[in-house]
Design a protein around this motif. Structure first.
Motif, PDB file in Angstrom:
ATOM      1  N   ALA A   1       0.834  -1.203   0.000  1.00 28.31           N
ATOM      2  CA  ALA A   1       0.000   0.000   0.000  1.00 28.31           C
ATOM      3  C   ALA A   1       0.866   1.251   0.000  1.00 28.31           C
ATOM      4  CB  ALA A   1      -0.924  -0.011   1.215  1.00 28.31           C
ATOM      5  N   LEU A   2       1.943   1.225   0.776  1.00 24.91           N
ATOM      6  CA  LEU A   2       2.852   2.374   0.850  1.00 24.91           C
ATOM      7  C   LEU A   2       3.513   2.646  -0.495  1.00 24.91           C
ATOM      8  CD1 LEU A   2       4.438   4.467   2.525  1.00 24.91           C
ATOM      9  CD2 LEU A   2       6.030   2.632   3.141  1.00 24.91           C
ATOM     10  N   CYS A   3       4.013   1.589  -1.138  1.00 24.14           N
ATOM     11  CA  CYS A   3       4.661   1.757  -2.446  1.00 24.14           C
ATOM     12  C   CYS A   3       3.658   2.218  -3.508  1.00 24.14           C
ATOM     13  CB  CYS A   3       5.311   0.444  -2.872  1.00 24.14           C
ATOM     14  SG  CYS A   3       6.796   0.014  -1.967  1.00 24.14           S
ATOM     15  N   GLY A   4       2.450   1.657  -3.465  1.00 24.06           N
ATOM     16  CA  GLY A   4       1.441   2.069  -4.436  1.00 24.06           C
ATOM     17  C   GLY A   4       1.088   3.537  -4.297  1.00 24.06           C
ATOM     18  N   LEU A   5       0.915   3.982  -3.060  1.00 25.24           N
ATOM     19  CA  LEU A   5       0.557   5.377  -2.811  1.00 25.24           C
ATOM     20  C   LEU A   5       1.673   6.323  -3.224  1.00 25.24           C
ATOM     21  CD1 LEU A   5      -1.657   7.177  -1.503  1.00 25.24           C
ATOM     22  CD2 LEU A   5      -0.428   6.922   0.664  1.00 25.24           C
ATOM     23  N   THR A   6       2.892   6.001  -2.839  1.00 23.62           N
ATOM     24  CA  THR A   6       4.032   6.856  -3.175  1.00 23.62           C
ATOM     25  C   THR A   6       4.358   6.804  -4.656  1.00 23.62           C
ATOM     26  OG1 THR A   6       4.925   6.306  -0.988  1.00 23.62           O
ATOM     27  CG2 THR A   6       6.392   7.420  -2.514  1.00 23.62           C
TER      28      THR A   6
ATOM     29  N   VAL B   1       5.333   4.238   9.041  1.00 25.23           N
ATOM     30  CA  VAL B   1       5.693   4.971   7.824  1.00 25.23           C
ATOM     31  C   VAL B   1       4.472   5.149   6.922  1.00 25.23           C
ATOM     32  CG1 VAL B   1       7.086   4.896   5.714  1.00 25.23           C
ATOM     33  CG2 VAL B   1       8.087   4.213   7.906  1.00 25.23           C
ATOM     34  N   LEU B   2       3.644   4.109   6.814  1.00 27.13           N
ATOM     35  CA  LEU B   2       2.417   4.212   6.025  1.00 27.13           C
ATOM     36  C   LEU B   2       1.489   5.273   6.610  1.00 27.13           C
ATOM     37  CD1 LEU B   2       0.469   3.270   3.820  1.00 27.13           C
ATOM     38  CD2 LEU B   2      -0.246   1.408   5.338  1.00 27.13           C
ATOM     39  N   GLY B   3       1.342   5.285   7.938  1.00 28.35           N
ATOM     40  CA  GLY B   3       0.492   6.287   8.581  1.00 28.35           C
ATOM     41  C   GLY B   3       1.003   7.700   8.352  1.00 28.35           C
ATOM     42  N   CYS B   4       2.322   7.887   8.476  1.00 30.67           N
ATOM     43  CA  CYS B   4       2.908   9.212   8.247  1.00 30.67           C
ATOM     44  C   CYS B   4       2.720   9.654   6.796  1.00 30.67           C
ATOM     45  CB  CYS B   4       4.391   9.193   8.599  1.00 30.67           C
ATOM     46  SG  CYS B   4       4.739   9.019  10.359  1.00 30.67           S
ATOM     47  N   THR B   5       2.868   8.704   5.869  1.00 43.80           N
ATOM     48  CA  THR B   5       2.675   9.030   4.451  1.00 43.80           C
ATOM     49  C   THR B   5       1.241   9.450   4.172  1.00 43.80           C
ATOM     50  OG1 THR B   5       4.401   7.444   3.848  1.00 43.80           O
ATOM     51  CG2 THR B   5       2.901   8.142   2.106  1.00 43.80           C
ATOM     52  N   LEU B   6       0.280   8.763   4.776  1.00 39.77           N
ATOM     53  CA  LEU B   6      -1.127   9.143   4.606  1.00 39.77           C
ATOM     54  C   LEU B   6      -1.378  10.548   5.148  1.00 39.77           C
ATOM     55  CD1 LEU B   6      -2.895   5.788   5.581  1.00 39.77           C
ATOM     56  CD2 LEU B   6      -2.841   6.855   3.317  1.00 39.77           C
TER      57      LEU B   6
ATOM     58  N   VAL C   1       0.138  13.030   2.626  1.00 38.80           N
ATOM     59  CA  VAL C   1      -0.667  13.113   1.406  1.00 38.80           C
ATOM     60  C   VAL C   1      -1.955  13.908   1.655  1.00 38.80           C
ATOM     61  CG1 VAL C   1      -2.039  11.761  -0.225  1.00 38.80           C
ATOM     62  CG2 VAL C   1       0.274  11.036   0.365  1.00 38.80           C
ATOM     63  N   CYS C   2      -2.601  13.664   2.780  1.00 43.26           N
ATOM     64  CA  CYS C   2      -3.847  14.383   3.088  1.00 43.26           C
ATOM     65  C   CYS C   2      -3.587  15.848   3.422  1.00 43.26           C
ATOM     66  CB  CYS C   2      -4.569  13.700   4.254  1.00 43.26           C
ATOM     67  SG  CYS C   2      -5.187  12.052   3.890  1.00 43.26           S
ATOM     68  N   ALA C   3      -2.543  16.117   4.212  1.00 37.77           N
ATOM     69  CA  ALA C   3      -2.261  17.486   4.639  1.00 37.77           C
ATOM     70  C   ALA C   3      -1.734  18.353   3.497  1.00 37.77           C
ATOM     71  CB  ALA C   3      -1.272  17.471   5.796  1.00 37.77           C
TER      72      ALA C   3
ATOM     73  N   LEU D   1      10.095  17.183   0.557  1.00 40.39           N
ATOM     74  CA  LEU D   1       9.176  16.363   1.351  1.00 40.39           C
ATOM     75  C   LEU D   1       8.877  15.043   0.650  1.00 40.39           C
ATOM     76  CD1 LEU D   1       7.262  16.096   3.792  1.00 40.39           C
ATOM     77  CD2 LEU D   1       5.501  17.253   2.422  1.00 40.39           C
ATOM     78  N   LEU D   2       8.633  15.102  -0.661  1.00 42.22           N
ATOM     79  CA  LEU D   2       8.357  13.883  -1.419  1.00 42.22           C
ATOM     80  C   LEU D   2       9.573  12.963  -1.451  1.00 42.22           C
ATOM     81  CD1 LEU D   2       6.368  12.313  -3.177  1.00 42.22           C
ATOM     82  CD2 LEU D   2       7.198  13.596  -5.160  1.00 42.22           C
ATOM     83  N   MET D   3      10.758  13.546  -1.579  1.00 43.30           N
ATOM     84  CA  MET D   3      11.983  12.749  -1.567  1.00 43.30           C
ATOM     85  C   MET D   3      12.140  12.007  -0.242  1.00 43.30           C
ATOM     86  SD  MET D   3      14.060  12.901  -4.289  1.00 43.30           S
ATOM     87  CE  MET D   3      14.521  13.904  -5.701  1.00 43.30           C
TER      88      MET D   3
END
Length: 276
Positions: free
Chosen positions: A28-33, A144-149, A152-154, A182-184
């Motif tokens: 899920a993390l890789c797909g989102l990123t 890491v998945l939670g932080c990425t979400l 992405v939302c913020a 940030l994306l990097m």
């Protein structure tokens, strides 16, 4: 033993359950990123950063530091260096990626060859393995998945604008440079979190394949993010189960499952277009 019993047999082992959770979260993390990476035409970046993180993995293994800490700091530093070099000296991003990441990977191989590894094995780092997955790995990948979400939302609008038209975003007051950094950082953490299950050599495919599949079926950007995350999680779950039964490295089976899904979706969407 019936096929049903054989299917549920691996769930008796704690390492398999941990690996399955990590593979699902990591997918899920890789797909989102990966959505942002593919839309920016920077698919090579995921491949490069995965090799760069390997240098940190080797250095951390050599000095006895937890490889998450060592490889994480190394990966973030490499990502920032790539961004800095590409911007400040007018060097193309692909050239900057090639210089920084290949040098880091070569350094990692040299360190492991000369001094050996005190942590996860060389093969596990390259191709992924479910045997060494610990409960702490599940927590780290979930965090890491939670932080990425949250990111992405913020920063949804800023990430959207800089992905499709950075010049307009800059003229609209968006700090494009900060968004890129940030994306990097998010990408580096995603690569690091998936290292134990997918491996260095196959992380790029885990980033790109779910995003490409989602682009073939999604019509809005928000839906694209959701579909990519679900496809990544699904391929991680199925690939991890398949890995146990066929005794093939987990990263290999996860990527092959993703490739099979891509082939099916590609054929279905191409046939639908021809019918229309």
């Amino acid at each position: 033993m019936s096929w049903w019993s054989a299917l549920w047999d691996p769930f008796r082992f704690g390492f398999f359950v941990n690996g399955l959770l990590v593979a699902t979260f990591a997918g899920a993390l890789c797909g989102l990123t990966g959505v942002y990476i593919t839309l920016r035409g920077m698919s090579y970046l995921g491949h490069g950063l995965s090799h760069s993180v390997f240098g940190g993995f080797a250095a951390a293994s050599l000095i006895g530091v937890d490889y998450y800490l060592g490889a994480g700091l190394w990966g973030v530093a490499s990502a920032l260096m790539i961004n800095r070099v590409a911007r400040s000296r007018g060097i193309g991003s692909d050239a900057a990626i090639g210089v920084v990441t290949t040098a880091s990977f070569a350094l990692g191989v040299a360190l492991l060859t000369l001094f050996g590894s005190r942590g996860p094995s060389f093969d596990a780092a390259l191709f992924g393995s479910i045997v060494g997955v610990r409960p702490v790995d599940v927590v780290i990948v979930a965090a890491v998945l939670g932080c990425t979400l949250v990111v992405v939302c913020a920063r949804y609008r800023a990430l959207l604008f800089t992905t499709f038209d950075p010049e307009v975003a800059r003229a609209s007051g968006v700090a494009v440079g900060r968004v890129d950094v940030l994306l990097m950082c998010v990408l580096s953490l995603a690569v690091l979190a998936t290292l134990t299950v997918i491996g260095v050599t196959l992380v790029a495919a885990a980033l790109v394949v779910p995003a490409v599949i989602a682009r073939m079926v999604a019509r809005t950007f928000a839906f694209l993010l959701v579909v990519a995350a679900l496809v990544g999680a699904g391929t991680g779950f199925v690939g991890m189960n398949l890995s146990y039964h066929v005794d093939v490295p987990s990263g290999t089976t996860i990527v092959l499952v993703g490739a099979a899904v891509f082939a099916v979706v590609y054929a279905a969407t191409t046939g639908a277009k021809r019918w229309q």
